[in-house]
Design an enzyme around this catalytic site. Structure first.
Site, mmCIF file in Angstrom:
data_model
loop_
_atom_site.group_PDB
_atom_site.id
_atom_site.type_symbol
_atom_site.label_atom_id
_atom_site.label_comp_id
_atom_site.label_asym_id
_atom_site.label_seq_id
_atom_site.Cartn_x
_atom_site.Cartn_y
_atom_site.Cartn_z
ATOM 1 N N ASP A 283 0.860 -1.174 0.000
ATOM 2 C CA ASP A 283 0.000 0.000 0.000
ATOM 3 C C ASP A 283 0.905 1.236 0.000
ATOM 4 O OD1 ASP A 283 -2.231 1.639 0.093
ATOM 5 O OD2 ASP A 283 -3.227 0.457 1.632
ATOM 6 N N TYR A 284 0.291 2.386 -0.107
ATOM 7 C CA TYR A 284 0.993 3.664 -0.264
ATOM 8 C C TYR A 284 2.021 3.869 0.856
ATOM 9 C CZ TYR A 284 1.120 8.612 -1.736
ATOM 10 O OH TYR A 284 1.492 9.847 -2.218
#
Length: 765
Positions: A283-284
């Site tokens: 994820d980011y």
């Protein structure tokens, strides 16, 4: 028998031979490519930065463009438009040594420019064909605009409505979540991933993200593996079994190790146990954030991630900046980098990007296949199927007839802060939405009602009394344009028009950004300023209909007791206003069913239907000392899982079982006759639950195992039969062995998880 065996092996061998050429061709192509790649170029394929400063016409000279030329980028995300994507892809395939195409991803969560209901709302349709169709349309639109990869479906099971991202998932049930995840994958990826109108799906967030402690986003998670396998894993696995091409790691930790560095999760479970062949993306900034978790510095967390089985680094650029040194130090092997690089190249190959890097850059498609009238029509129809009618009391003197549907005559007062606001209709995570073209409740009601209805409108209140809270709840261009007048002045204006009307419709609840990422909340009631408005309108004595906007289950005990009609509309997407009007005026009979349990208050959370019994279960009336209950409220929810009313009514006959005693792999047929006893044609979701009464480990009081959505005309009856096999009885035991145990089982069928008809069967091995 011998002939049958020979025939079977011939067929199997033929199937294997049929599959081998394509697989062998891909392997040969990627083998040859990787032999040409330097280690730096392989690491570059693992890097997924954001779209950065890409400007049409200047892609080659941008910072991203320079990195692409150097072979340091494998893909980009959240870059929009064919022109921009084509320009960047041109840099990759025409200005680099090996001409490896990029993969382009975007958060296409519940539609692209044509926006469908938020996923939690969509799940309440209980219609897998419809859900798959919404993903298919999203894929058509996104691919027409250059996108070939979506970060969806989100299959996180959640039982805590404080967590804002509950809006992005499918509720609290493992079985239903698995069915919906699979439908979404089929819709995105279609039957041919190399077609130019399909996109790669990404199952997220692996794993347990929906169980964040205290319902606070990005928080830690801790649970037994027994609960993981039986309750939280099935939705992920359902989507992966459907062929999802990628998986996204979650932010939370598991057994004390962040998911992004958790080898047991990413390799042992995902790849070895479940056979996943695609690639895993963080994820980011997921890798960089592990330093804050306390796992180590950037080189250390990068090593932990690649060693765990992570293939692609979103935004952190930790792989890009540290893996070469880790290889030189002998802490990461070239083989590990090769494996990650191969999986990413395979995804690009399957998408057809090596055959035609510009296959998703057809400007004619972008002009003709995005936000089309046909897609918007489907969005309108889908939204209406997602709404849940929570309450519909009769009009005064109208015995047996609900306030809804409204008549297309007389005067209607439409009041509330969400009655005339385009930006909030699409809901959270609608990054490509055309907000200025979304349909408001006011617009929808005026157009659907026709000329015989007079609609009076007033705001009535702000979203919340606290202007700073309202600002936080109106981010990403979704302002409610706060009214500066005093609250009592706005209420008086609303009451005045209510007194001039035959019926009052109140559009109230949450704003779109009160749920979603980083939108956790400790109070799950309608804001007090809106409750004050509803209270004042009820005092007029006029029939009041609450059109409830929300991205989570709310604690609306007071509203459920005092407001005569409540229609929960979630956030319906681009065509929300039309769909709401269609249901309010009866063009569509609501058929949505809740996929979450709605509590009386925040103190009951977490509250879910498939809980375990205790050694001191409450039986009979509340309150009983030394039993599992509260001093102040009952254990009951306001609305149970699976609940939803209709403008018609349905009755259920007794459950009929084909046998009360079975052995081995015999099939049990469980039947019930459902009758439409009302005056309208309507749809009903017939739900089957099973309880394993005795087990080697404790088992839930009931579990959803099947459902069927049917449509019946007024007076029509239909017998629904479910086929139950030992596969429906399986669970993971204490040793995490997946099997079923002989014994007595309760078979339950009904209209929701509370109102059920029952039968029993004894099943032995």
């Amino acid at each position: 028998m011998k002939q049958l065996i020979i025939a079977f092996f011939l067929l199997t061998a033929g199937a294997v031979r049929a599959q081998q050429p394509a697989d062998m061709k891909m392997k040969a192509f990627i083998d040859a490519l990787m032999k040409k790649m330097t280690l730096e170029e392989k690491i570059g394929q693992l890097n997924l930065p954001g779209s950065g400063d890409v400007v049409t016409g200047q892609a080659s000279n941008s910072d991203i463009g320079k990195k692409i030329k150097e072979g340091k980028v494998g893909g980009l995300f959240n870059i929009k438009s064919v022109a921009k994507i084509k320009a960047v892809q041109k840099v990759a395939v025409e200005e680099t040594r090996l001409k490896i195409p990029l993969i382009f991803g975007m958060d296409v969560i519940h539609g692209y420019e044509t926006v469908f209901p938020i996923p939690l709302g969509l799940s309440c349709s209980w219609d897998m064909q419809l859900i798959e169709q919404t993903a298919r349309i999203a894929a058509i639109e996104a691919s027409a605009d250059g996108i070939c990869w979506t970060f969806s479906p989100m299959t996180d099971l959640c039982r805590d409505p404080r967590w804002g991202r509950i809006a992005e998932g499918s509720g609290e049930d493992p079985y239903l979540g698995a069915q919906i995840g699979a439908a979404m994958v089929r819709g995105y990826q279609g039957k041919n991933l190399a077609a130019n109108n399909t996109i790669l799906s990404c199952v997220k967030h692996f794993a347990l993200y929906g169980a964040s402690e205290a319902g606070r986003d990005y928080n830690t998670t801790d649970m037994s593996r027994y609960r993981m396998y039986n309750e939280y894993f099935p939705p992920y696995k359902g989507a992966i079994d459907a062929g999802a091409g990628s998986v996204m790691a979650s932010f939370n930790e598991i057994d004390g190790v962040p998911a992004t560095a958790n080898r047991w999760l990413m390799t042992n479970v995902l790849r070895n146990q479940w056979g996943f062949k695609g690639f895993v993306v963080t994820d980011y900034t997921g890798i960089g954030e592990m330093t804050s978790h306390g796992i180590g510095d950037t080189p250390a967390v990068s090593r932990a991630a690649i060693n765990a089985g992570i293939d692609m680094d979103m935004v952190s650029e930790a792989f890009l900046t540290t893996l070469m040194q880790s290889v030189k130090q002998g802490k990461v092997t070239v083989a590990q980098i090769d494996a990650a690089c191969r999986r990413i190249l395979e995804a690009k190959y399957k998408l057809g990007l090596f055959d035609d890097p510009y296959r998703y850059c057809d400007e004619n498609r972008a002009k003709t296949e995005v936000f089309t009238p046909a897609h918007r029509k489907t969005a309108r129809e889908t939204a209406a199927q997602s709404f849940v009618l929570l309450k519909n009391n009769p009009l005064p003197g109208g015995v047996g007839v609900g306030i809804l549907p409204l008549k297309k005559s007389g005067t209607i007062a439409l009041i509330g802060p969400l009655a005339d606001n385009k930006e909030n209709m699409p809901g959270t995570w609608a990054v490509a939405a055309r907000f200025n073209e979304a349909i408001t409740v006011l617009q929808g009601m005026k157009e659907v009602a026709g000329s015989n209805v007079k609609i009076l409108h007033a705001r009535g209140s702000n979203l919340d009394a606290d202007s700073l809270f309202e600002e936080r709840a109106g981010m990403f261009g979704k302002s409610l344009r706060r009214d500066s007048r005093p609250a009592d002045v706005m209420i008086k204006e609303a009451v005045d028009i209510a007194n001039q009307s035959d019926v009052v419709v109140v559009a109230a609840g949450e704003s779109a950004e009160m749920s979603g990422e980083s939108s956790s909340i400790t109070g799950i009631e309608i804001p007090q300023v809106q409750k004050d408005l509803i209270h004042a309108l009820l005092k007029t004595g006029k029939p009041v209909v609450l059109v409830l906007f929300t991205g989570r289950p709310l604690a609306i005990k007071w509203e459920s007791e005092n407001v005569p009609a409540i229609l929960n509309v979630w956030f319906g997407g681009s065509e929300a206003g039309y769909a709401i009007a269609d249901v309010l005026f009866g063009a569509v009979n609501p058929s949505g069913k809740l996929t979450t349990t709605w509590p009386q208050n925040i103190g009951q959370v977490p509250l879910f239907y498939n809980h375990k019994n205790t050694g001191r279960p409450l039986t009979g009336e509340w309150f009983q000392k030394f039993k599992t209950n509260y001093l102040d409220v009952t254990n009951d929810p306001v609305y149970p899982f699976g609940y939803g009313l209709s403008y018609t009514s349905f009755s259920y006959g007794d459950v009929k079982l084909s046998s009360t005693s079975l052995k081995g792999n015999q099939v049990l047929k469980a039947s019930v006759t459902v009758t439409n006893t009302g005056a309208y044609t309507g749809k009903e979701v017939v739900q089957l639950y099973i309880r394993d009464l005795v087990g080697s480990v404790t088992r839930p009081v009931k579990e959803l195992k099947a459902f069927e959505k049917i449509e019946l005309k007024a007076g029509e009856s239909r017998t629904i039969t479910f086929n139950i096999t030992p596969a429906d009885l399986k669970f993971y035991n204490y040793d995490l062995k997946y099997d079923w145990e002989a014994g007595e089982f309760e078979i339950m069928i009904g209209t929701n998880s509370r109102d059920l008809k029952k039968g029993k069967v004894n099943w032995v091995k």
